[in-house]
Structure formats: structure tokens, C-alpha cells
Design an enzyme around this catalytic site. Structure first.
Site, PDB file in Angstrom:
ATOM      1  CB  CYS A 118      27.948   1.777   5.293  1.00  0.00           C
ATOM      2  SG  CYS A 118      28.830   1.007   6.665  1.00  0.00           S
ATOM      3  CG  HIS A 177      29.626   0.097  10.230  1.00  0.00           C
ATOM      4  ND1 HIS A 177      30.265  -0.544   9.213  1.00  0.00           N
ATOM      5  CD2 HIS A 177      28.884  -0.846  10.863  1.00  0.00           C
ATOM      6  CE1 HIS A 177      29.936  -1.826   9.229  1.00  0.00           C
ATOM      7  NE2 HIS A 177      29.104  -2.042  10.228  1.00  0.00           N
ATOM      8  CD  GLU A 224      26.791  -6.657  11.314  1.00  0.00           C
ATOM      9  OE1 GLU A 224      26.556  -7.729  10.729  1.00  0.00           O
ATOM     10  OE2 GLU A 224      27.392  -5.701  10.786  1.00  0.00           O
ATOM     11  CG  HIS A 252      26.141  -2.000  14.318  1.00  0.00           C
ATOM     12  ND1 HIS A 252      27.219  -2.671  14.839  1.00  0.00           N
ATOM     13  CD2 HIS A 252      26.158  -2.250  12.979  1.00  0.00           C
ATOM     14  CE1 HIS A 252      27.862  -3.293  13.861  1.00  0.00           C
ATOM     15  NE2 HIS A 252      27.232  -3.058  12.714  1.00  0.00           N
ATOM     16  CG  HIS A 261      31.713  -5.476  12.965  1.00  0.00           C
ATOM     17  ND1 HIS A 261      31.925  -4.129  12.941  1.00  0.00           N
ATOM     18  CD2 HIS A 261      30.524  -5.677  12.330  1.00  0.00           C
ATOM     19  CE1 HIS A 261      30.923  -3.544  12.297  1.00  0.00           C
ATOM     20  NE2 HIS A 261      30.054  -4.447  11.929  1.00  0.00           N
TER      21      HIS A 261
HETATM   22 MN    MN Z   1      28.111  -3.901  10.872  1.00  0.00          MN
END
Ligand code: MN
Length: 150
Positions: free
Chosen positions: A124, A76, A70, A110, A72
Site C-alpha cells: 500500500c 491508497h 475508515e 474502505h 481519509h
Molecule cells: Mn486507509
């Protein structure tokens, strides 16, 4: 002083129970089944609503399992605290060992994958307010060098 515990301390100190489980921390599904491809991942929210504008989560990928590929806008910050595995960040795959640190920049593909013979557990950090992950469509497939799993 006796050793009676002040009840006010309870929400402040939540004990590790062993095995990467904590008091008052629920083991959640990673995502709704069928909402995105993944295998054998759990999610625990360790801190949220603390006054800091972030969440700290612990994800655990079972041996042979993998998270969703994914991307975004939110970033992270990841620290491996159990086992080993691999990650894909952008167009590179990296081996991961205990205590390694991984930064995932905005809009970067990732994915995390556990080793075949041990889990991969990682902390995370994300912002509390964040956008929804995007999944790769057919048009993106060529730009992702080598997904760990589809
Ligand atoms: Mn993610």
C-alpha cells in the site's frame, strides 16, 4: 573481485527472508489496540524517507481478519501480493486475488478482509504527509452499503 560485500550496500538492498519478512524491516502492530476496530493485521514499512514523498507499506491480514473501516483525504494504491480476500471501496465489495490492484479515492470508505483459509497480504502506497483516518459514526452507517465487519 572477492565476494566481500560493500557495507554501503546494506541499506540499499535488504533481503527478503521468506514468508513476507525482510531484513531490517520490523513487523509492527497495524494500529494501537483499542484505537479502532480491526482483527489480526500487521504492518511493515518497506520504504520511507527515501527522497520520494511516499511510504510503501506491507500489510498482512491473517485468515479471517480484517482492517478498520475508515476514510481519509489521502489515497491508497494497493497491490495484493499474498493470498486472497475481499475489499470494500465506497459502496461496493470486491473479491481480491493475487496481484489485483485497488485504488482508494479520497474520502471513500474502505476495508480489507482476508479469506477464511488464507491470509491477505498487500502493498500500500501513501503520501508521507497525510491526514488521520476517520471512523464511521452512527450518522454515516446508512451510507455504507455493507461493511465487511463492524
Ligand atoms: Mn486507509
Amino acid at each position: 573481485m572477492d565476494d566481500a560485500r560493500d557495507p554501503q550496500d546494506e541499506p540499499r538492498v535488504r533481503r527478503h527472508k521468506g514468508g513476507f519478512r525482510w531484513d531490517a524491516v520490523e513487523v509492527l502492530r497495524y494500529k494501537d489496540e483499542g484505537s479502532a476496530p480491526f482483527r489480526d493485521v500487521t504492518r511493515q514499512v518497506l520504504f520511507e524517507g527515501t527522497g520520494l514523498p511516499v511510504q510503501l507499506r506491507y500489510f498482512e491480514v491473517a485468515p479471517g481478519g480484517w482492517t478498520t473501516l475508515e476514510r481519509h483525504e489521502h489515497v491508497h494504491a494497493v497491490m495484493v501480493i499474498r493470498g486472497s480476500g475481499r475489499c470494500l471501496v465506497g459502496d461496493r465489495a470486491y473479491d481480491l486475488a493475487l496481484n489485483d490492484l485497488v485504488s482508494v479515492p479520497p474520502m471513500t470508505w474502505h476495508q480489507f478482509q482476508a479469506a477464511k483459509d488464507e491470509p491477505l497480504g498487500f502493498l500500500c502506497v501513501v503520501t508521507a504527509e497525510r491526514d488521520r483516518p476517520q471512523l464511521p459514526g452512527a450518522e454515516e452507517a446508512p451510507v455504507i452499503a455493507k461493511p465487511l465487519r463492524k
